[in-house]
Design an enzyme around this catalytic site. Sequence first.
Site, PDB file in Angstrom:
ATOM      1  N   GLY A   5      -2.076  -3.580 -14.894  1.00  0.00           N
ATOM      2  CA  GLY A   5      -2.303  -2.934 -13.600  1.00  0.00           C
ATOM      3  C   GLY A   5      -2.417  -1.427 -13.758  1.00  0.00           C
ATOM      4  N   GLN A   6      -2.474  -0.723 -12.629  1.00  0.00           N
ATOM      5  CA  GLN A   6      -2.631   0.744 -12.655  1.00  0.00           C
ATOM      6  C   GLN A   6      -1.478   1.405 -13.411  1.00  0.00           C
ATOM      7  OE1 GLN A   6      -4.379   2.794  -9.121  1.00  0.00           O
ATOM      8  NE2 GLN A   6      -3.224   1.238  -8.006  1.00  0.00           N
ATOM      9  N   LEU A   7      -0.251   1.144 -12.953  1.00  0.00           N
ATOM     10  CA  LEU A   7       0.907   1.807 -13.555  1.00  0.00           C
ATOM     11  C   LEU A   7       1.141   1.306 -14.982  1.00  0.00           C
ATOM     12  CD1 LEU A   7       3.313   3.722 -13.270  1.00  0.00           C
ATOM     13  CD2 LEU A   7       4.598   1.849 -12.190  1.00  0.00           C
ATOM     14  N   THR A  22       0.144  -6.799  -4.782  1.00  0.00           N
ATOM     15  CA  THR A  22      -0.128  -5.495  -4.145  1.00  0.00           C
ATOM     16  C   THR A  22      -1.264  -5.533  -3.106  1.00  0.00           C
ATOM     17  OG1 THR A  22      -1.540  -4.911  -6.019  1.00  0.00           O
ATOM     18  CG2 THR A  22       0.719  -4.114  -6.094  1.00  0.00           C
ATOM     19  N   TYR A  77       3.733  -7.640   3.076  1.00  0.00           N
ATOM     20  CA  TYR A  77       3.892  -6.919   1.800  1.00  0.00           C
ATOM     21  C   TYR A  77       5.184  -6.094   1.826  1.00  0.00           C
ATOM     22  CZ  TYR A  77       3.067  -3.236  -1.705  1.00  0.00           C
ATOM     23  OH  TYR A  77       3.196  -2.355  -2.761  1.00  0.00           O
TER      24      TYR A  77
HETATM   25  N1  NAP Z   1      -0.985   0.628  -5.450  1.00  0.00           N
HETATM   26  C1  NAP Z   1      -0.330   1.398  -4.593  1.00  0.00           C
HETATM   27  O1  NAP Z   1      -0.907   2.169  -3.811  1.00  0.00           O
HETATM   28  C2  NAP Z   1       1.176   1.347  -4.580  1.00  0.00           C
HETATM   29  C3  NAP Z   1       1.858   2.169  -3.653  1.00  0.00           C
HETATM   30  C4  NAP Z   1       3.243   2.131  -3.643  1.00  0.00           C
HETATM   31  C5  NAP Z   1       3.934   1.314  -4.512  1.00  0.00           C
HETATM   32  N2  NAP Z   1       3.253   0.516  -5.383  1.00  0.00           N
HETATM   33  C6  NAP Z   1       4.035  -0.341  -6.283  1.00  0.00           C
HETATM   34  O2  NAP Z   1       3.830   0.152  -7.597  1.00  0.00           O
HETATM   35  C7  NAP Z   1       3.902  -0.943  -8.526  1.00  0.00           C
HETATM   36  C8  NAP Z   1       2.678  -0.905  -9.437  1.00  0.00           C
HETATM   37  O3  NAP Z   1       1.529  -1.023  -8.606  1.00  0.00           O
HETATM   38  P1  NAP Z   1       0.053  -1.082  -9.229  1.00  0.00           P
HETATM   39  O4  NAP Z   1      -0.853  -0.477  -8.224  1.00  0.00           O
HETATM   40  O5  NAP Z   1       0.080  -0.588 -10.645  1.00  0.00           O
HETATM   41  O6  NAP Z   1      -0.155  -2.664  -9.229  1.00  0.00           O
HETATM   42  P2  NAP Z   1      -1.433  -3.471  -9.758  1.00  0.00           P
HETATM   43  O7  NAP Z   1      -2.467  -2.533 -10.253  1.00  0.00           O
HETATM   44  O8  NAP Z   1      -1.770  -4.459  -8.688  1.00  0.00           O
HETATM   45  O9  NAP Z   1      -0.835  -4.220 -11.028  1.00  0.00           O
HETATM   46  C9  NAP Z   1       0.008  -5.332 -10.937  1.00  0.00           C
HETATM   47  C10 NAP Z   1      -0.164  -6.124 -12.212  1.00  0.00           C
HETATM   48  O10 NAP Z   1       0.718  -7.257 -12.171  1.00  0.00           O
HETATM   49  C11 NAP Z   1      -0.005  -8.376 -12.650  1.00  0.00           C
HETATM   50  N3  NAP Z   1       0.586  -9.654 -12.243  1.00  0.00           N
HETATM   51  C12 NAP Z   1       0.250 -10.431 -11.184  1.00  0.00           C
HETATM   52  N4  NAP Z   1       0.992 -11.551 -11.183  1.00  0.00           N
HETATM   53  C13 NAP Z   1       1.812 -11.490 -12.252  1.00  0.00           C
HETATM   54  C14 NAP Z   1       2.791 -12.358 -12.786  1.00  0.00           C
HETATM   55  N5  NAP Z   1       3.084 -13.533 -12.193  1.00  0.00           N
HETATM   56  N6  NAP Z   1       3.439 -12.009 -13.917  1.00  0.00           N
HETATM   57  C15 NAP Z   1       3.144 -10.826 -14.533  1.00  0.00           C
HETATM   58  N7  NAP Z   1       2.221  -9.965 -14.081  1.00  0.00           N
HETATM   59  C16 NAP Z   1       1.560 -10.282 -12.944  1.00  0.00           C
HETATM   60  C17 NAP Z   1      -1.375  -8.172 -12.064  1.00  0.00           C
HETATM   61  O11 NAP Z   1      -2.337  -9.021 -12.643  1.00  0.00           O
HETATM   62  P3  NAP Z   1      -3.628  -9.458 -11.723  1.00  0.00           P
HETATM   63  O12 NAP Z   1      -4.369  -8.208 -11.415  1.00  0.00           O
HETATM   64  O13 NAP Z   1      -4.347 -10.383 -12.659  1.00  0.00           O
HETATM   65  O14 NAP Z   1      -3.053 -10.141 -10.514  1.00  0.00           O
HETATM   66  C18 NAP Z   1      -1.585  -6.696 -12.374  1.00  0.00           C
HETATM   67  O15 NAP Z   1      -2.062  -6.514 -13.697  1.00  0.00           O
HETATM   68  C19 NAP Z   1       4.036  -2.200  -7.675  1.00  0.00           C
HETATM   69  O16 NAP Z   1       5.397  -2.558  -7.615  1.00  0.00           O
HETATM   70  C20 NAP Z   1       3.574  -1.783  -6.305  1.00  0.00           C
HETATM   71  O17 NAP Z   1       4.185  -2.542  -5.286  1.00  0.00           O
HETATM   72  C21 NAP Z   1       1.893   0.530  -5.436  1.00  0.00           C
END
Ligand code: NAP
Length: 290
Positions: free
Chosen positions: A14-16, A67, A130
């Site tokens: 994912g992004q982070l 997300t 969410y």
């Molecule tokens: N994005 C935002 O604007 C935002 C804002 C505030 C807080 N956050 C929090 O920051 C954190 C990181 O966010 P992000 O934007 O980096 O998230 P992201 O890009 O959606 O990455 C999440 C990763 O988790 C993977 N994943 C899905 N199901 C899984 C499983 N069962 N086991 C292991 N990995 C799995 C996803 O794979 P797939 O892509 O294949 O599903 C993806 O690679 C999250 O906790 C999010 O709630 C995000």
Amino acid sequence: MAIVSDILITGANGQLGNEFRVLAKAEPDFHFLFTDVDELNITDRSAVISFMDQYKPSVVVNCAAYTAVDKAESEPEKARLLNETAVSHLVAGAKACGATLIQISTDYVFDGTQSHPYQENDLVCPVSVYGKTKADGEKVALTYDRTLLVRTAWLYSSFGHNFLKSMLRVGAEKLFVNVVDDQVGTPTYAADLAETILSMIRCSQSGGLPRGIYHYTNEGVCSWYDFATEIMQMAGFSCKVNPIPGILYPTPVKRPSYSVLDKNKIRKALDLEIPHWKDGLMRCMQKLRG
Ligand SMILES: NC(=O)c1ccc[n+]([C@@H]2O[C@H](COP(=O)([O-])OP(=O)(O)OC[C@H]3O[C@@H](n4cnc5c(N)ncnc54)[C@H](OP(=O)(O)O)[C@@H]3O)[C@@H](O)[C@H]2O)c1
């Protein structure tokens, strides 16, 4: 003395998670274990327990999450499984090997009705599926006495899908775009968040960071309209950004009007200089340009 640590990253595609992959190249003192769903599906309790038992990481950074904010409204069970149940698996695995758990959460645990920055101990009041599942995931994570919980907001990166990339696509193709100007927050470069989490790990391993909740975003406050305008300017696009009220851009989940997080706790704890969101944006855009 160098600190050597085994850090398990879940959701590493994912992004982070990807920003940790970048950081890992510059941080030889740390040994990272990168996993995404194919290597470690965190919804599979026995897989999580046996993985942790085998590798015994000293820190787990949970970057995996459901997300898709709008889609969660029609898939609440899926969102809950990943954002709450899976966190209980990580807690169990971390407890068994004594690892520190770093759980990432979101401004969506608040309802966005405040008009001053949200502090760590402000009452959570999620208004979306969410947000509710992330808030329940927080409760589960905080049952463990070695959890550091990091709330962030408006995350973007050169990896994955995000508002920045949508605007760059639109800006290259269209003459104008309408963007909401009555929702404010702070765009946060995931690379800056990853670096801050690494500083938290260093500090916690030397005993200097108490467990609990920490807020981290970049500095400054802006609306989605301000963010889009800055993106177009930095990219050199002539696409005009028109400010519109949120009511004219209906989505399944109403976005919080006010998403600003107070960062004083983390700033003091780590003696941190937090980059302004425009600075983070510039660095991310430079990276996207190659
Ligand atoms: N994005 C935002 O604007 C935002 C804002 C505030 C807080 N956050 C929090 O920051 C954190 C990181 O966010 P992000 O934007 O980096 O998230 P992201 O890009 O959606 O990455 C999440 C990763 O988790 C993977 N994943 C899905 N199901 C899984 C499983 N069962 N086991 C292991 N990995 C799995 C996803 O794979 P797939 O892509 O294949 O599903 C993806 O690679 C999250 O906790 C999010 O709630 C995000």
